[in-house]
Write a protein that holds these residues in place. Structure first.
Motif, PDB file in Angstrom:
ATOM      1  N   TYR A 176      -0.247   1.927  -4.771  1.00  0.00           N
ATOM      2  CA  TYR A 176      -0.176   1.743  -3.004  1.00  0.00           C
ATOM      3  C   TYR A 176      -0.951   0.490  -2.817  1.00  0.00           C
ATOM      4  CZ  TYR A 176       0.173   6.720  -3.864  1.00  0.00           C
ATOM      5  OH  TYR A 176       0.536   7.863  -4.276  1.00  0.00           O
ATOM      6  N   VAL A 177      -0.593  -0.400  -1.773  1.00  0.00           N
ATOM      7  CA  VAL A 177      -1.795  -1.692  -1.409  1.00  0.00           C
ATOM      8  C   VAL A 177      -3.300  -1.116  -0.518  1.00  0.00           C
ATOM      9  CG1 VAL A 177      -1.148  -3.549  -0.192  1.00  0.00           C
ATOM     10  CG2 VAL A 177       0.435  -2.468  -1.747  1.00  0.00           C
ATOM     11  N   VAL A 178      -3.997  -0.656  -0.512  1.00  0.00           N
ATOM     12  CA  VAL A 178      -5.193  -0.601  -0.234  1.00  0.00           C
ATOM     13  C   VAL A 178      -5.757  -1.345   1.412  1.00  0.00           C
ATOM     14  CG1 VAL A 178      -7.232   0.292   0.263  1.00  0.00           C
ATOM     15  CG2 VAL A 178      -6.242   1.060  -1.796  1.00  0.00           C
ATOM     16  N   PHE A 179      -5.115  -1.218   2.647  1.00  0.00           N
ATOM     17  CA  PHE A 179      -5.011  -2.078   3.536  1.00  0.00           C
ATOM     18  C   PHE A 179      -5.344  -1.704   4.978  1.00  0.00           C
ATOM     19  CE2 PHE A 179      -3.966  -5.093   6.276  1.00  0.00           C
ATOM     20  CZ  PHE A 179      -4.670  -6.332   5.858  1.00  0.00           C
ATOM     21  N   PRO A 180      -6.120  -1.067   6.192  1.00  0.00           N
ATOM     22  CA  PRO A 180      -6.038  -0.867   7.153  1.00  0.00           C
ATOM     23  C   PRO A 180      -4.496  -0.739   7.520  1.00  0.00           C
ATOM     24  CG  PRO A 180      -7.937  -2.724   7.071  1.00  0.00           C
ATOM     25  CD  PRO A 180      -7.072  -2.506   5.733  1.00  0.00           C
ATOM     26  N   GLY A 181      -4.337   0.846   8.377  1.00  0.00           N
ATOM     27  CA  GLY A 181      -3.103   1.571   8.725  1.00  0.00           C
ATOM     28  C   GLY A 181      -3.250   0.618  10.185  1.00  0.00           C
ATOM     29  N   GLU A 182      -4.046   0.248  10.326  1.00  0.00           N
ATOM     30  CA  GLU A 182      -3.492  -0.394  12.122  1.00  0.00           C
ATOM     31  C   GLU A 182      -3.405  -1.381  12.471  1.00  0.00           C
ATOM     32  OE1 GLU A 182      -7.706  -2.617  13.804  1.00  0.00           O
ATOM     33  OE2 GLU A 182      -8.673  -0.974  11.879  1.00  0.00           O
ATOM     34  N   PHE A 183      -2.799  -2.451  11.399  1.00  0.00           N
ATOM     35  CA  PHE A 183      -2.060  -3.616  10.755  1.00  0.00           C
ATOM     36  C   PHE A 183      -1.096  -3.814  10.552  1.00  0.00           C
ATOM     37  CE2 PHE A 183      -6.772  -4.397  10.891  1.00  0.00           C
ATOM     38  CZ  PHE A 183      -6.790  -5.091  11.997  1.00  0.00           C
ATOM     39  N   VAL A 184      -0.360  -2.092   9.974  1.00  0.00           N
ATOM     40  CA  VAL A 184       0.519  -2.010   9.442  1.00  0.00           C
ATOM     41  C   VAL A 184       1.366  -1.294   9.767  1.00  0.00           C
ATOM     42  CG1 VAL A 184       1.488  -1.052   7.161  1.00  0.00           C
ATOM     43  CG2 VAL A 184      -1.018  -2.270   6.884  1.00  0.00           C
ATOM     44  N   ALA A 185       2.653  -1.587   9.821  1.00  0.00           N
ATOM     45  CA  ALA A 185       4.106  -0.570  10.208  1.00  0.00           C
ATOM     46  C   ALA A 185       4.037   1.114   9.770  1.00  0.00           C
ATOM     47  CB  ALA A 185       5.507  -1.081  10.080  1.00  0.00           C
ATOM     48  N   PRO A 186       3.801   2.363  11.120  1.00  0.00           N
ATOM     49  CA  PRO A 186       3.644   3.400  10.566  1.00  0.00           C
ATOM     50  C   PRO A 186       3.936   3.852   9.261  1.00  0.00           C
ATOM     51  CG  PRO A 186       3.518   2.467  12.742  1.00  0.00           C
ATOM     52  CD  PRO A 186       4.213   2.002  12.729  1.00  0.00           C
ATOM     53  N   GLU A 187       5.727   3.268   9.267  1.00  0.00           N
ATOM     54  CA  GLU A 187       6.172   3.912   8.366  1.00  0.00           C
ATOM     55  C   GLU A 187       5.934   3.273   6.533  1.00  0.00           C
ATOM     56  OE1 GLU A 187       8.537   0.795   9.562  1.00  0.00           O
ATOM     57  OE2 GLU A 187       7.467   2.802  10.600  1.00  0.00           O
ATOM     58  N   ARG A 188       5.415   2.531   6.564  1.00  0.00           N
ATOM     59  CA  ARG A 188       4.617   2.455   5.537  1.00  0.00           C
ATOM     60  C   ARG A 188       3.270   3.596   5.253  1.00  0.00           C
ATOM     61  NH1 ARG A 188       3.985  -3.324   4.174  1.00  0.00           N
ATOM     62  NH2 ARG A 188       3.205  -3.205   2.258  1.00  0.00           N
ATOM     63  N   VAL A 189       2.970   3.535   5.739  1.00  0.00           N
ATOM     64  CA  VAL A 189       1.157   3.860   5.394  1.00  0.00           C
ATOM     65  C   VAL A 189       1.164   5.698   5.270  1.00  0.00           C
ATOM     66  CG1 VAL A 189      -1.410   4.567   7.671  1.00  0.00           C
ATOM     67  CG2 VAL A 189       0.275   3.103   7.913  1.00  0.00           C
ATOM     68  N   VAL A 190      -0.117   5.798   3.679  1.00  0.00           N
ATOM     69  CA  VAL A 190       0.275   6.562   4.251  1.00  0.00           C
ATOM     70  C   VAL A 190      -1.839   7.398   3.447  1.00  0.00           C
ATOM     71  CG1 VAL A 190       1.910   7.095   2.304  1.00  0.00           C
ATOM     72  CG2 VAL A 190      -0.281   6.295   1.668  1.00  0.00           C
ATOM     73  N   HIS A 191      -1.849   8.544   3.791  1.00  0.00           N
ATOM     74  CA  HIS A 191      -3.349   8.926   3.725  1.00  0.00           C
ATOM     75  C   HIS A 191      -4.311   9.414   2.794  1.00  0.00           C
ATOM     76  CE1 HIS A 191      -3.568   7.007   7.656  1.00  0.00           C
ATOM     77  NE2 HIS A 191      -2.502   7.677   8.099  1.00  0.00           N
ATOM     78  N   GLU A 192      -2.859   9.813   1.460  1.00  0.00           N
ATOM     79  CA  GLU A 192      -3.247  10.969   0.802  1.00  0.00           C
ATOM     80  C   GLU A 192      -2.857  10.169  -0.557  1.00  0.00           C
ATOM     81  OE1 GLU A 192      -1.696  14.974   1.298  1.00  0.00           O
ATOM     82  OE2 GLU A 192      -3.955  14.617   3.121  1.00  0.00           O
ATOM     83  N   VAL A 193      -3.088  10.756  -1.816  1.00  0.00           N
ATOM     84  CA  VAL A 193      -2.684  10.336  -3.150  1.00  0.00           C
ATOM     85  C   VAL A 193      -2.306  11.440  -3.629  1.00  0.00           C
ATOM     86  CG1 VAL A 193      -3.497   9.590  -5.926  1.00  0.00           C
ATOM     87  CG2 VAL A 193      -4.072   8.717  -3.365  1.00  0.00           C
ATOM     88  N   VAL A 194      -0.842  11.049  -4.401  1.00  0.00           N
ATOM     89  CA  VAL A 194      -0.151  12.998  -5.042  1.00  0.00           C
ATOM     90  C   VAL A 194      -0.565  12.690  -6.291  1.00  0.00           C
ATOM     91  CG1 VAL A 194       2.075  13.072  -6.418  1.00  0.00           C
ATOM     92  CG2 VAL A 194       2.066  12.139  -3.914  1.00  0.00           C
TER      93      VAL A 194
END
Length: 255
Positions: A115-133
């Motif tokens: 997982y690349v840890v980075f603020p989601g506001e700068f990333v395409a929404p389809e790449r963003v996750v907020h939880e870890v499996v």
């Protein structure tokens, strides 16, 4: 208190620091201590050495630090603390024009889910996750991949550049953290209060991965490191009986 530094094997950030120093045309001079003397195990002046308090915990999660050029050399760098605590910590120097083959091999290793840890506001929404499996004991029929958190260890402007100019990260999910608390880090601070130091980000990732004890220990270790660093800066003694030291001792347990 430097005996531990003499016998403990160098971790990934320590090895990267040694490699970076070997490439330097002139010595990197950090302030503090007689003639700049610092403990090789914790980078603090010997009178404020932290090595005897170093915790080391088994974790299922791993950390991959992608470090800007001089970050491994800075005594205030907190990626070093992650490597102290989390055994499966990897560290690589970042360069725009090349990538270490071991980093590519690590990201492709089937045991890991990076997982690349980075603020989601700068990333395409389809790449963003907020939880870890996270696998649950007695429920999963086969083990899931271990989480590997890729942390861009740099100033905020450097981290944005690293994220944009690292195509080998572009296929990975981006973990966007939304913590409630503000940063308590006092050594080097971003102008934005919602930006965290590398060690704080690591602790938040461990918590998301279900590693609560490791997360709390890393937080407590950062507090003690910050205390020692600032006391040394102001030429004041360390009170190892205060609340921050006691919290770390409680989390480390006996030994």
């Amino acid at each position: 208190m430097t005996a531990l530094a003499a016998i403990a094997p160098p971790h990934a950030v320590s090895r990267l620091r040694t490699e970076r120093l070997a490439r330097s045309a002139k010595p990197f001079l950090a302030r503090g201590g007689p003639k700049g003397e610092r403990c090789p195990g914790c980078r603090l002046v010997p009178s404020h050495c932290l090595c005897a308090l170093r915790p080391a915990l088994p974790t299922r999660a791993g950390m991959c630090l992608l470090m800007a050029d001089i970050e491994p050399l800075k005594p205030s760098n907190t990626g070093w603390l992650i490597a102290d605590v989390v055994a499966d910590t990897y560290a690589f120097g970042w360069a725009r024009t090349e990538v270490h083959p071991d980093l590519l091999a690590l990201l492709a290793d089937p045991q890991w889910q990076p997982y690349v840890v980075f603020p989601g506001e700068f990333v395409a929404p389809e790449r963003v996750v907020h939880e870890v499996v996270v696998p649950r004991a007695g429920v999963e029929l086969e083990p899931r991949k271990r989480p590997l958190f890729v942390l861009l260890d740099a100033t905020w402007p450097e981290a944005r550049k690293m994220f944009r100019k690292s195509p080998y990260l572009s296929h990975l999910p981006v973990l966007s953290l939304a913590p409630e608390q503000l940063s308590r880090y006092h050594l080097r601070r971003s102008n934005r209060t919602d930006h965290f130091c590398t060690s704080e980000v690591g602790a938040l990732c461990l918590e998301l991965a279900g590693e609560l004890h490791a997360a709390q220990t890393l937080e407590a270790y950062l507090d003690v490191f910050t205390n020692h660093y600032l006391q040394a800066k102001h030429q004041l003694p360390v009170d190892d009986g205060d609340a921050v030291h006691q919290r770390l001792r409680d989390l480390r347990g006996p030994g």
